[in-house]
Scaffold this active site. Structure first.
Site, PDB file in Angstrom:
ATOM      1  N   ARG A  18       0.854  -1.181   0.000  1.00 34.96           N
ATOM      2  CA  ARG A  18       0.000   0.000   0.000  1.00 34.96           C
ATOM      3  C   ARG A  18       0.896   1.240   0.000  1.00 34.96           C
ATOM      4  NH1 ARG A  18       1.486   1.615   4.446  1.00 34.96           N
ATOM      5  NH2 ARG A  18       0.340   3.567   4.245  1.00 34.96           N
ATOM      6  N   ARG A  44      -6.913  -0.290  -7.441  1.00 36.82           N
ATOM      7  CA  ARG A  44      -7.310   0.761  -6.494  1.00 36.82           C
ATOM      8  C   ARG A  44      -7.454   2.053  -7.280  1.00 36.82           C
ATOM      9  NH1 ARG A  44      -4.723   1.276  -0.728  1.00 36.82           N
ATOM     10  NH2 ARG A  44      -6.814   2.136  -0.401  1.00 36.82           N
ATOM     11  N   GLN A  72      -3.373   2.341  10.289  1.00 36.89           N
ATOM     12  CA  GLN A  72      -2.049   2.402   9.655  1.00 36.89           C
ATOM     13  C   GLN A  72      -1.061   3.223  10.479  1.00 36.89           C
ATOM     14  OE1 GLN A  72      -4.972   2.982   8.018  1.00 36.89           O
ATOM     15  NE2 GLN A  72      -4.885   2.293   5.900  1.00 36.89           N
ATOM     16  N   ASP A 112      -2.439  10.589  -2.036  1.00 38.47           N
ATOM     17  CA  ASP A 112      -2.693   9.509  -2.989  1.00 38.47           C
ATOM     18  C   ASP A 112      -3.020  10.034  -4.375  1.00 38.47           C
ATOM     19  OD1 ASP A 112      -2.984   6.590  -1.567  1.00 38.47           O
ATOM     20  OD2 ASP A 112      -3.353   8.235  -0.180  1.00 38.47           O
ATOM     21  N   LYS A 139      -5.499   9.738   2.993  1.00 39.04           N
ATOM     22  CA  LYS A 139      -6.240   8.843   3.880  1.00 39.04           C
ATOM     23  C   LYS A 139      -7.312   9.608   4.642  1.00 39.04           C
ATOM     24  CE  LYS A 139      -5.674   5.312   4.009  1.00 39.04           C
ATOM     25  NZ  LYS A 139      -6.387   4.321   3.179  1.00 39.04           N
TER      26      LYS A 139
END
Length: 380
Positions: free
Chosen positions: A64, A98, A212, A253, A264
């Site tokens: 990830r 994703r 995370q 991201d 996130k």
């Protein structure tokens, strides 16, 4: 298991994490990943022999983080080519794994293009596969180099904003070596500040629902001997109110053309808090995370994940949201809202730091000018 003693002597640098590597055993080439779903309890490697296995690893978050997804996607195309599968079909599977993380599409397309170019020039399957692997390795190397430059630019920005002092930095999710070919993005800045003796405290958001921050950032902070404290996401406001946060550092991201940042979920509330409390809110990401084809934040596709990640707590050695299940936190059948990301508008962002430098204030024009200095941005 690595030593997680946070009292590591000053100046000590632990061995680099082997997060992703290409291997060629007698049975054929494979991509070997550090299974991040099992951290911090165990350091276990996951071996992917084909693209469906890699897609599964991406979707279950065994691998990830935006930059690393680009690297993994590139190697995935190379793996398909090396094993004689259809590289174009493999690229399509990987690119859809994703939707929000733009680096994944960038890495896949770049390596697929290298394969297609070699094949188009009459190279045999073996030579075209070798070209794909060479390109994947180049992408891996470039990301590591970008990580180092982002750390330098990020530290310089902190010095410019708050000269001659130590810093208490707040971070969200995980942005270290576990997401990068190097030492990370936002975490790499904190690590550089730590090595200079100027990190007073790294505040680590848990980052619910998959933790995370608790599982991965705390693991990396302890491994590198940083002074850090873990907090629940909803405790950040009290830190700001107490004046205990000097700057917020997050990754990204996807960055839209207007400077909106998808990161996130939980990042946007931090930006609002930072704005109210006059605290710098800094995004650290490579230019491969910039998507000039996405005009604004409203155009960013936000991945929606399984509600079970919210309604159940899953042991770290299990696949998040997977079929192994976990302990129920909510009544059976409770509906859940579980976006993987939220979007922060540019007016809430103090600066975006890339390997090509930093921009502040964040504007579409400034971002385009920054991207023009890089040959790695356009993925369309």
């Amino acid at each position: 298991m690595a030593d997680l003693d946070a009292q590591t002597p000053a100046g000590y640098e632990p061995p680099a994490l082997s997060v992703l590597r290409w291997d060629e055993p007698p049975e054929g080439p494979v991509l070997v990943l550090l299974d991040q779903t099992r951290l911090p309890a165990e350091e276990v490697e996951l071996v992917c022999t084909d693209v469906p296995a890699l897609v599964g690893a991406i979707q279950t978050l065994a691998v990830r983080g935006a930059p690393l997804l680009g690297i993994a996607g590139g190697y995935g195309v190379a793996l398909a080519a090396a094993r004689g599968y259809d590289a174009a079909e493999a690229a399509g599977l990987l690119e859809r794994a994703r939707p929000t993380a733009v680096n994944l599409a960038y890495g896949v397309r770049r390596v697929a293009a290298a394969y297609a170019e070699a094949a188009g020039k009459g190279a045999g399957e073996q030579a075209a596969a070798a070209a794909a692997l060479t390109e994947a390795r180049a992408l891996h190397r470039e990301d590591a180099q970008a990580s180092g430059r982002m750390a330098e630019y990020g530290e310089a920005l902190l010095e410019e904003l708050m000269p001659g002092r130590g810093y208490q930095l707040l971070t969200h999710c995980n942005t270290g070596a576990l997401v990068s070919g190097g030492e990370g993005t936002a975490f790499a800045v904190a690590l550089r500040v730590h090595r200079q003796g100027r990190l007073r405290r790294l505040w680590v958001d848990e980052t619910r629902p998959l933790l995370q921050g608790a599982r991965l950032t705390a693991y990396e902070a302890a491994r590198n001997g940083l002074a850090y404290s873990l907090l629940t996401d909803n405790a950040a406001g009290s830190l700001f109110a107490a004046g205990e946060v000097d700057a917020v550092l997050i990754g990204a991201d996807r960055i839209a053309a207007d400077g909106s940042v998808a990161n996130k979920v939980g990042s946007y509330p931090l930006a609002v808090l930072a704005k109210y409390h006059h605290v710098p809110f800094i995004v650290v990401a490579p230019t491969t995370t910039v998507d000039l084809e996405t005009p604004d934040g409203a155009s960013i596709i936000v991945e929606q994940r399984s509600g079970r990640e919210v309604t159940e707590i899953t042991p770290s050695r299990s696949v998040p949201g997977g079929d192994r299940g976990g302990r129920a936190l909510a009544p059976l059948g409770a509906p859940a809202y579980n976006p993987a990301f939220d979007v922060t508008p540019p007016e809430l962002i103090t600066a975006i730091v890339t390997e090509e430098g930093a921009i502040s204030p964040v504007t579409g024009v400034g971002l385009a000018e920054l991207c023009a200095r890089s040959s790695q941005v356009t993925i369309g």
